[in-house]
Design a protein around this motif. Structure first.
Motif, short mmCIF file in Angstrom:
data_model
loop_
_atom_site.label_atom_id
_atom_site.label_comp_id
_atom_site.label_asym_id
_atom_site.label_seq_id
_atom_site.Cartn_x
_atom_site.Cartn_y
_atom_site.Cartn_z
N ALA A 260 -4.96 9.80 -4.80
CA ALA A 260 -6.11 8.99 -5.17
C ALA A 260 -5.73 7.98 -6.22
N GLU B 161 0.83 -1.20 0.00
CA GLU B 161 0.00 0.00 0.00
C GLU B 161 0.87 1.26 0.00
N TYR C 48 -10.14 12.92 -6.53
CA TYR C 48 -9.62 13.59 -5.36
C TYR C 48 -10.13 12.89 -4.10
N THR C 49 -9.23 12.64 -3.19
CA THR C 49 -9.56 11.99 -1.94
C THR C 49 -9.10 12.91 -0.81
N PRO C 50 -9.94 13.15 0.20
CA PRO C 50 -9.49 13.98 1.31
C PRO C 50 -8.22 13.39 1.93
N GLU D 294 -0.69 17.19 10.05
CA GLU D 294 -1.87 16.47 9.56
C GLU D 294 -1.70 14.97 9.74
N GLU E 52 -7.04 13.21 4.84
CA GLU E 52 -7.16 12.39 6.05
C GLU E 52 -7.52 10.94 5.74
N GLU E 53 -8.18 10.70 4.62
CA GLU E 53 -8.49 9.32 4.24
C GLU E 53 -7.23 8.56 3.84
N ILE E 54 -6.30 9.25 3.21
CA ILE E 54 -5.03 8.61 2.84
C ILE E 54 -4.14 8.48 4.07
N CYS F 203 -3.74 12.25 12.40
CA CYS F 203 -4.35 10.98 11.98
C CYS F 203 -3.70 9.80 12.69
N SER G 163 -4.87 8.34 7.18
CA SER G 163 -5.36 7.42 8.22
C SER G 163 -5.03 5.96 7.94
N ILE G 164 -4.67 5.62 6.71
CA ILE G 164 -4.28 4.23 6.42
C ILE G 164 -2.77 4.06 6.32
#
Length: 179
Positions: free
Chosen positions: A52, A27, A63-65, A91, A67-69, A95, A71-72
């Motif tokens: 994204a 990932e 586009y992906t916020p 940031e 924090e979504e990226i 997270c 956080s993983i």
């Protein structure tokens, strides 16, 4: 910063044989590719655009916020040569992501060496690689640093805490100028 692309890639390549504490580095490698190899003309593009999945050329990016990226992610690498504050590191910390960073600008104020991640001198690829390996191969340390990173971001840099400090500072400046 994009001018650090080569350093980021070198550190990621140096640690790619290590399995992360929570998720695989497959990932991370995919995110790295997305971060730096997305521009259709072959030029580095802004990181926010590249967080994204890649769509066909004629449909453009998704586009992906951020924090979504973040956080993983298992680790946030910031080998900057110059920074004023290090908002991207903050940031990531918000997270719950440990940070391996250079020791420039305001970054050492955010990322506490040995507590929320590791701080190394600018250009210390070997040190950053070792820091990344340490975090990625020690689940106990990863969990401790992730928790400390989140706690530091919330307790010291939350908007409800910082905005009043800025307002008070600006009020003092205005008062000094108008007095």
């Amino acid at each position: 910063p994009l001018y650090q692309k080569e350093e980021v890639e070198r550190v990621l390549l140096d640690v790619e044989d290590v399995s992360g504490p929570a998720r695989s580095l497959v990932e991370a490698k995919l995110i790295r590719k997305t971060f730096f190899d997305f521009d259709w003309a072959g030029k580095p593009a802004p990181i926010v655009v590249e967080v994204a999945e890649v769509e066909p050329v004629n449909s453009g990016p998704v586009y992906t916020p951020v924090e979504e990226i973040l956080s993983i992610a298992d680790l946030f690498l910031m080998p900057s040569e110059s920074e004023t504050f290090g908002l991207a590191a903050l940031e990531a910390m918000a997270c719950g992501v440990p940070v391996v960073s250079s020791d420039v600008g305001g970054i050492p104020e955010l990322n506490l060496d040995g507590e929320t991640g590791f701080v190394r001198p600018v250009g210390d690829i070997a040190g950053m690689t070792e820091g990344a390996r340490t975090i990625l191969t020690r689940p106990d340390l990863h969990a401790t640093m992730a928790e400390a990173a989140r706690r530091r971001a919330v307790e010291h840099f939350d908007i409800d805490r910082i905005v009043p400090q800025y307002e008070a500072h600006y009020a003092r400046v205005v008062e000094a100028v108008t007095a």
